[in-house]
Design a protein around this motif. Structure first.
Motif, short mmCIF file in Angstrom:
data_model
loop_
_atom_site.label_atom_id
_atom_site.label_comp_id
_atom_site.label_asym_id
_atom_site.label_seq_id
_atom_site.Cartn_x
_atom_site.Cartn_y
_atom_site.Cartn_z
N GLN A 1 0.85 -1.20 0.00
CA GLN A 1 0.00 0.00 0.00
C GLN A 1 0.88 1.24 0.00
O GLN A 1 2.09 1.17 0.28
N THR B 1 5.86 2.66 -1.59
CA THR B 1 4.90 1.70 -1.03
C THR B 1 5.58 0.89 0.06
O THR B 1 6.81 0.87 0.16
N SER C 1 5.18 -2.98 2.41
CA SER C 1 4.52 -4.27 2.70
C SER C 1 5.39 -5.01 3.69
O SER C 1 6.60 -4.81 3.76
#
Length: 291
Positions: free
Chosen positions: A242, A255, A257
């Motif tokens: 995300q 991003t 994760s």
């Protein structure tokens, strides 16, 4: 001339012999097993020790025959993990009495919650050593694994984690120079053993993490994660890919994760994650969230 069917005659003769020698009224031979003591049909189990004075684990003990008198079964215990009686566990008795007319009873084991800090796990091996009947030649030992367990309470796990710290995994786990406050919010149950949460300020250090964060960065407003305590021995956290920081250094949008674990007893989270930008990814960072 009439032909005689020898095959048919032979078949009838054999059938008559079989019927003559098969008497349905004759009883089948009865095999009586020897009287022995064992741990019924179980060879081991796991005891999740709770902070509860009534918490106990019962190990089934049985005898292969019924008697009109009560019988005792004596049990010994050893450990390969250093568990100590009075510190990690207590045994009210090492003798199990099977009442008259019964074939099964149990040995009670009480785990001591205070003896299980952190990730300590112990194994106790119980062996039937004697008593009023011989020891069985099968299922005469039972291995019990003990580890602590705390119920997952959302209100206890939500809030500020003021002693959080980031660690660089490529430099022997070097910690960030300072601690900081991360926050768990928006706890929403998904099932009986899963929930979604938001994590604010994850990685909020300039030396190991990725600070400073802008007010509109997802890192600041909250990253979505899922917590799962379905497996009582392994509470997990999943951070799906995300947005993280809108403009990270000179690389533009980033991003994040990662995965991790959490402890409902210690109220801590340990998260390992990777931050990616258009030209590649940074080395993994581990963050411990501690209240």
């Amino acid at each position: 001339m009439k032909k005689y069917n020898f095959k048919s005659a032979l078949s009838l003769l054999l059938l008559s012999v079989v019927l003559t020698n098969c008497n349905k009224l004759d009883p089948y031979p009865t095999i009586v097993p020897p009287t022995q003591a064992n741990f019924t049909n179980a060879t081991g189990g796991t005891y999740y020790v709770k902070n509860d004075p009534n918490s106990t684990f019962k190990i089934p003990v049985g005898i292969t025959s019924v008697s009109s008198a009560s019988r005792n079964v004596t049990i010994g215990v050893t450990t390969s993990t250093g568990a100590a009686a009075g510190t990690q566990y207590t045994l009210p008795s090492t003798t199990v009495t099977i009442p008259a007319g019964k074939v099964v009873d149990s040995l009670s084991v009480k785990g001591l919650f205070g003896g299980y800090s952190g990730t300590r796990v112990d194994t106790l091996t119980f062996s039937i050593t004697g008593g009023d009947v011989p020891v069985s030649d099968y299922n005469s030992t039972y291995k019990l694994v003990l580890r602590r367990y705390c119920d997952v309470i959302s209100t206890s796990l939500s809030g500020n984690y003021a002693n959080s710290r980031d660690y660089d995994l490529t430099i022997a786990g070097t910690p960030s120079a300072t601690k900081y406050t991360a926050t768990i919010t928006n706890w929403t149950d998904l099932t009986a053993t899963t929930a979604s949460i938001k994590i604010q300020n994850l990685g909020n250090t300039p030396d190991i993490g990725f600070a400073p964060f802008a007010a509109t960065d997802a890192a600041k407003t909250g990253l979505t994660a899922t917590v799962d305590w379905t497996n009582p021995a392994n509470f997990t956290v999943t951070i799906p890919s995300q947005p993280y920081v809108n403009s990270l250094y000179t690389y533009g949008a980033s991003t994040i994760s990662g995965t991790g674990t959490f402890s409902s007893c210690d109220q801590t989270f340990t998260l390992t994650y990777v931050v990616r930008v258009s030209v590649g990814s940074f080395t993994a960072v581990t963050t411990t969230l501690i209240k």
